[in-house]
Scaffold this active site. Structure first.
Site, PDB file in Angstrom:
ATOM      1  N   LYS A   1      42.040  57.425 110.880  1.00  0.00           N
ATOM      2  CA  LYS A   1      40.616  57.298 111.176  1.00  0.00           C
ATOM      3  C   LYS A   1      40.389  56.053 112.023  1.00  0.00           C
ATOM      4  O   LYS A   1      41.203  55.139 112.029  1.00  0.00           O
ATOM      5  CB  LYS A   1      39.775  57.250 109.895  1.00  0.00           C
ATOM      6  CG  LYS A   1      40.007  56.024 109.021  1.00  0.00           C
ATOM      7  CD  LYS A   1      39.155  56.100 107.762  1.00  0.00           C
ATOM      8  CE  LYS A   1      39.287  54.885 106.891  1.00  0.00           C
ATOM      9  NZ  LYS A   1      38.771  53.640 107.434  1.00  0.00           N
TER      10      LYS A   1
ATOM     11  N   CYS B   1      35.607  49.159 104.775  1.00  0.00           N
ATOM     12  CA  CYS B   1      35.869  50.599 104.642  1.00  0.00           C
ATOM     13  C   CYS B   1      35.532  51.144 103.259  1.00  0.00           C
ATOM     14  O   CYS B   1      34.962  52.232 103.142  1.00  0.00           O
ATOM     15  CB  CYS B   1      37.315  50.904 105.009  1.00  0.00           C
ATOM     16  SG  CYS B   1      37.686  50.514 106.750  1.00  0.00           S
TER      17      CYS B   1
ATOM     18  N   ASP C   1      43.148  52.946 103.162  1.00  0.00           N
ATOM     19  CA  ASP C   1      43.744  51.975 104.095  1.00  0.00           C
ATOM     20  C   ASP C   1      44.682  50.933 103.471  1.00  0.00           C
ATOM     21  O   ASP C   1      44.616  49.747 103.817  1.00  0.00           O
ATOM     22  CB  ASP C   1      42.637  51.254 104.873  1.00  0.00           C
ATOM     23  CG  ASP C   1      41.690  52.207 105.579  1.00  0.00           C
ATOM     24  OD1 ASP C   1      42.015  53.400 105.696  1.00  0.00           O
ATOM     25  OD2 ASP C   1      40.615  51.752 106.003  1.00  0.00           O
TER      26      ASP C   1
END
Length: 179
Positions: A75, A108, A13
């Site tokens: 995602k 995450c 990310d």
């Protein structure tokens, strides 16, 4: 110990809106860049995720430009392991050592590392290539992961661990990347 033929880099990310809010983002970017260049020089595969890119943005240009052949896997769950495409991409590499970099460390990165470890992977989180909006969240996440048996490493430690020797064919190239 990390092995070149058994390691995959999971880059989590590194996206525009999220990146702009990171603590010490300039250092983060430089360390992520060095890590990517180093693992690419060693022929190590890279899997990259993007959390809800429609809202958070795409991977930052500084990263995307050095990974032109690596598309971010979209995602919605915080853990990459809750995403079929991420799991398939990792499995496709046929490697069981996962080096993790990216953001945010306490969300995450943390959840992915824990799930990967539970799934039988050997996980190392690159402490100087992860961040959170607040330093204390990053530090707590690293401690929780360490307490759970996940190894914490740095860009230089990981790359030299992969090389093993100054006689390695890529030693000079890696040394230049790290300067």
């Amino acid at each position: 110990m990390l092995e070149i033929d058994n390691t995959v880099l999971l880059l989590i990310d590194m996206q525009d809106r999220l990146f702009r809010a990171m603590h010490e983002k300039e250092d983060l970017l430089e360390n992520v860049r060095r890590l990517i260049l180093g693992v690419r020089a060693l022929g190590i595969p890279i899997v990259m995720s993007e959390q809800y890119p429609e809202g958070i943005g795409k991977t930052i240009p500084e990263v995307a430009s050095i990974l032109p052949d690596t598309a971010g896997i979209r995602k919605m769950n915080f853990s990459c392991c809750a995403n079929r495409q991420c799991n398939e991409a990792l499995a496709f590499t046929e490697r069981n050592q996962v080096l993790i970099a990216g953001i945010e460390a306490h969300v995450c990165v943390y959840q992915t590392a824990m799930d990967l470890q539970e799934g039988g992977y050997q996980v190392q989180v690159v402490a100087d290539a992860v961040s959170s909006r607040a330093r204390h969240n990053r530090d707590i996440a690293l401690q929780k992961m360490r307490d759970s048996g996940i190894e914490i490493t740095s860009v230089e430690i990981a790359l030299f661990e992969l090389l093993k020797t100054a006689e390695a064919p890529k030693f000079r190239e890696i040394s230049k990347i790290l300067k």
